[in-house]
Motif scaffolding. Sequence first.
Motif, PDB file in Angstrom:
ATOM      1  N   ALA A   1      45.387  50.932  34.878  1.00 54.73           N
ATOM      2  CA  ALA A   1      44.472  50.150  34.074  1.00 54.73           C
ATOM      3  C   ALA A   1      44.398  48.703  34.492  1.00 54.73           C
ATOM      4  N   VAL A   2      44.872  48.349  35.683  1.00 56.73           N
ATOM      5  CA  VAL A   2      44.871  46.960  36.096  1.00 56.73           C
ATOM      6  C   VAL A   2      43.782  46.747  37.130  1.00 56.73           C
ATOM      7  N   ALA A   3      42.818  45.897  36.847  1.00 61.70           N
ATOM      8  CA  ALA A   3      41.752  45.614  37.794  1.00 61.70           C
ATOM      9  C   ALA A   3      42.261  44.676  38.873  1.00 61.70           C
ATOM     10  N   VAL A   4      41.734  44.844  40.086  1.00 57.74           N
ATOM     11  CA  VAL A   4      42.109  43.994  41.201  1.00 57.74           C
ATOM     12  C   VAL A   4      41.022  42.952  41.393  1.00 57.74           C
ATOM     13  N   SER A   5      41.391  41.693  41.442  1.00 58.86           N
ATOM     14  CA  SER A   5      40.436  40.623  41.620  1.00 58.86           C
ATOM     15  C   SER A   5      40.144  40.437  43.095  1.00 58.86           C
ATOM     16  N   VAL A   6      38.836  40.450  43.465  1.00 55.92           N
ATOM     17  CA  VAL A   6      38.430  40.338  44.854  1.00 55.92           C
ATOM     18  C   VAL A   6      37.449  39.187  44.997  1.00 55.92           C
ATOM     19  N   PRO A   7      37.615  38.331  46.002  1.00 53.50           N
ATOM     20  CA  PRO A   7      36.642  37.268  46.224  1.00 53.50           C
ATOM     21  C   PRO A   7      35.253  37.850  46.391  1.00 53.50           C
ATOM     22  N   ALA A   8      34.255  37.203  45.805  1.00 57.48           N
ATOM     23  CA  ALA A   8      32.907  37.765  45.769  1.00 57.48           C
ATOM     24  C   ALA A   8      32.236  37.789  47.130  1.00 57.48           C
ATOM     25  N   THR A   9      32.731  37.058  48.106  1.00 55.78           N
ATOM     26  CA  THR A   9      32.055  36.997  49.390  1.00 55.78           C
ATOM     27  C   THR A   9      32.963  37.375  50.552  1.00 55.78           C
ATOM     28  N   ALA A  10      34.030  38.121  50.273  1.00 54.73           N
ATOM     29  CA  ALA A  10      34.940  38.519  51.342  1.00 54.73           C
ATOM     30  C   ALA A  10      34.208  39.390  52.346  1.00 54.73           C
ATOM     31  N   GLN A  11      34.445  39.189  53.643  1.00 50.41           N
ATOM     32  CA  GLN A  11      33.786  39.946  54.688  1.00 50.41           C
ATOM     33  C   GLN A  11      34.687  41.060  55.203  1.00 50.41           C
ATOM     34  N   VAL A  12      34.127  42.254  55.328  1.00 48.17           N
ATOM     35  CA  VAL A  12      34.832  43.372  55.946  1.00 48.17           C
ATOM     36  C   VAL A  12      34.767  43.192  57.455  1.00 48.17           C
ATOM     37  N   LYS A  13      35.899  43.317  58.127  1.00 48.37           N
ATOM     38  CA  LYS A  13      35.957  43.130  59.571  1.00 48.37           C
ATOM     39  C   LYS A  13      36.449  44.416  60.238  1.00 48.37           C
ATOM     40  N   PRO A  14      35.523  45.254  60.708  1.00 52.03           N
ATOM     41  CA  PRO A  14      35.928  46.496  61.362  1.00 52.03           C
ATOM     42  C   PRO A  14      36.781  46.213  62.588  1.00 52.03           C
ATOM     43  N   GLY A  15      37.681  47.146  62.868  1.00 53.84           N
ATOM     44  CA  GLY A  15      38.552  46.979  64.022  1.00 53.84           C
ATOM     45  C   GLY A  15      37.835  47.252  65.324  1.00 53.84           C
ATOM     46  N   ASN A  16      36.724  48.011  65.278  1.00 55.63           N
ATOM     47  CA  ASN A  16      35.947  48.304  66.475  1.00 55.63           C
ATOM     48  C   ASN A  16      34.609  47.571  66.386  1.00 55.63           C
ATOM     49  N   ALA A  17      33.602  48.080  67.078  1.00 51.65           N
ATOM     50  CA  ALA A  17      32.290  47.450  67.045  1.00 51.65           C
ATOM     51  C   ALA A  17      31.719  47.470  65.635  1.00 51.65           C
ATOM     52  N   ALA A  18      30.935  46.454  65.311  1.00 57.73           N
ATOM     53  CA  ALA A  18      30.298  46.403  63.997  1.00 57.73           C
ATOM     54  C   ALA A  18      29.438  47.640  63.791  1.00 57.73           C
TER      55      ALA A  18
ATOM     56  N   GLU B   1      31.575  42.201  50.664  1.00 57.48           N
ATOM     57  CA  GLU B   1      32.218  42.765  49.477  1.00 57.48           C
ATOM     58  C   GLU B   1      31.973  41.843  48.292  1.00 57.48           C
ATOM     59  N   HIS B   2      31.567  42.449  47.173  1.00 58.15           N
ATOM     60  CA  HIS B   2      31.352  41.714  45.933  1.00 58.15           C
ATOM     61  C   HIS B   2      32.476  42.057  44.954  1.00 58.15           C
ATOM     62  N   ALA B   3      32.534  41.337  43.862  1.00 57.37           N
ATOM     63  CA  ALA B   3      33.563  41.604  42.864  1.00 57.37           C
ATOM     64  C   ALA B   3      33.394  43.024  42.311  1.00 57.37           C
ATOM     65  N   PRO B   4      34.484  43.682  41.893  1.00 58.08           N
ATOM     66  CA  PRO B   4      34.362  45.009  41.274  1.00 58.08           C
ATOM     67  C   PRO B   4      33.332  44.989  40.149  1.00 58.08           C
ATOM     68  N   ILE B   5      32.473  46.004  40.107  1.00 66.02           N
ATOM     69  CA  ILE B   5      31.389  45.980  39.133  1.00 66.02           C
ATOM     70  C   ILE B   5      31.800  46.508  37.762  1.00 66.02           C
ATOM     71  N   MET B   6      32.787  47.415  37.726  1.00 67.69           N
ATOM     72  CA  MET B   6      33.240  47.970  36.453  1.00 67.69           C
ATOM     73  C   MET B   6      34.622  48.563  36.629  1.00 67.69           C
ATOM     74  N   ASN B   7      35.342  48.636  35.507  1.00 74.42           N
ATOM     75  CA  ASN B   7      36.594  49.370  35.410  1.00 74.42           C
ATOM     76  C   ASN B   7      36.390  50.489  34.401  1.00 74.42           C
ATOM     77  N   VAL B   8      37.073  51.602  34.585  1.00 73.51           N
ATOM     78  CA  VAL B   8      36.896  52.713  33.655  1.00 73.51           C
ATOM     79  C   VAL B   8      37.191  52.286  32.219  1.00 73.51           C
ATOM     80  N   LYS B   9      38.028  51.259  32.036  1.00 72.06           N
ATOM     81  CA  LYS B   9      38.337  50.768  30.686  1.00 72.06           C
ATOM     82  C   LYS B   9      37.113  50.175  29.992  1.00 72.06           C
ATOM     83  N   ASP B  10      36.072  49.828  30.779  1.00 68.98           N
ATOM     84  CA  ASP B  10      34.870  49.242  30.191  1.00 68.98           C
ATOM     85  C   ASP B  10      34.084  50.251  29.367  1.00 68.98           C
ATOM     86  N   PHE B  11      34.344  51.526  29.573  1.00 68.38           N
ATOM     87  CA  PHE B  11      33.801  52.562  28.698  1.00 68.38           C
ATOM     88  C   PHE B  11      34.894  52.878  27.670  1.00 68.38           C
ATOM     89  N   LYS B  12      34.778  52.323  26.499  1.00 70.21           N
ATOM     90  CA  LYS B  12      35.853  52.390  25.501  1.00 70.21           C
ATOM     91  C   LYS B  12      36.199  53.818  25.103  1.00 70.21           C
TER      92      LYS B  12
END
Length: 341
Positions: A20-37, A93-104
Amino acid sequence: MPFWKHSRGKKWLALITLGAVAVSVPATAQVKPGNAAGANPIIRDKFTADPAPLVIGDTLYLYVGHDEAQRDEMFNMREWLVYSTRDMKTWTEHAPIMNVKDFKWAKADAWASQAIEKNGKFYFYAAVEHDATHPGKAIAVAVSDEPTGPFVDARGSALVTNAMTPRGTHSWEDIDPTVFTDDDGTSWLAWGNRQCYIAKLKPNMIEIDGPIREITPPHFEEGPWLHKRGKLYYLTYASLDRKTQRDEHVSYSTASSITGPWTHRGLLTGSGKYSFTIHPGIVQFKENWYLFLHNATLAIGDMNGAIGRRAVTVEHLQYNPDGTMKPVVQTEVGVSIPRVR
């Protein structure tokens, strides 16, 4: 892994660890693939599954579940994530949009989802585990003014509960929603595990309009996806021939009407590497068609891919002159190279 551990039954349901613990993610973090984009997997810093693409203007948004299984856990999914791209190679990557806890009214399991735009708002449909008032899996619906959220429960209750599909054979049949709006503006919801259901949505997008119909195609397991190209409707899904296959493949059917009858067209892809599950998502973006899937090839630190640690992939999708889809071979290069025309 023994096959019984893959089967969607009480044995593995009892092994799921809830969180039940949400992970906070920076709203503009970039995914960097290890191979070609554009190479697979396209997201490499988190385990993700059940991809659902949505195109808005010149941007493709990709909604995924967040796999957080530790060690020998089966599934541990608490939140839904969204990524965006304008070139199919660089993902934001954007911030998580929902957690299952948001549906009471829900108690666990942020499972497969899909979002759609309608009348200037964004509606998000997702599979969750209902609390004891309506035991079993259920379909939730949330709404937002933006494709990246925040999303809020649109009803305060489930859109679909297990009791609404009494023809089914088990309590987890009401999962994996896909939503599609036809050319006349009518929206449809399909979902299911072992049985595949379809129902019309009311214009408000948060109520079922009319009967729930069963449209189960051959070897249907889960993960349906509806789309249309020209005058042809497509129902693509995770399939499993239990007599000959150990892992899920992707199959599809076509129809001239959203209500059928559906014609079975056979396999679209094989299984996802190292993964029992697979989940198709299909979209046209900037004149090209794409097929999103997942496998279990990603390793992060000392955590290897597993049934509950999957990784989203994407491949080019092409059609034959008669409208059937050309078989897709899953690759590591993904869309990092142009499709063959």
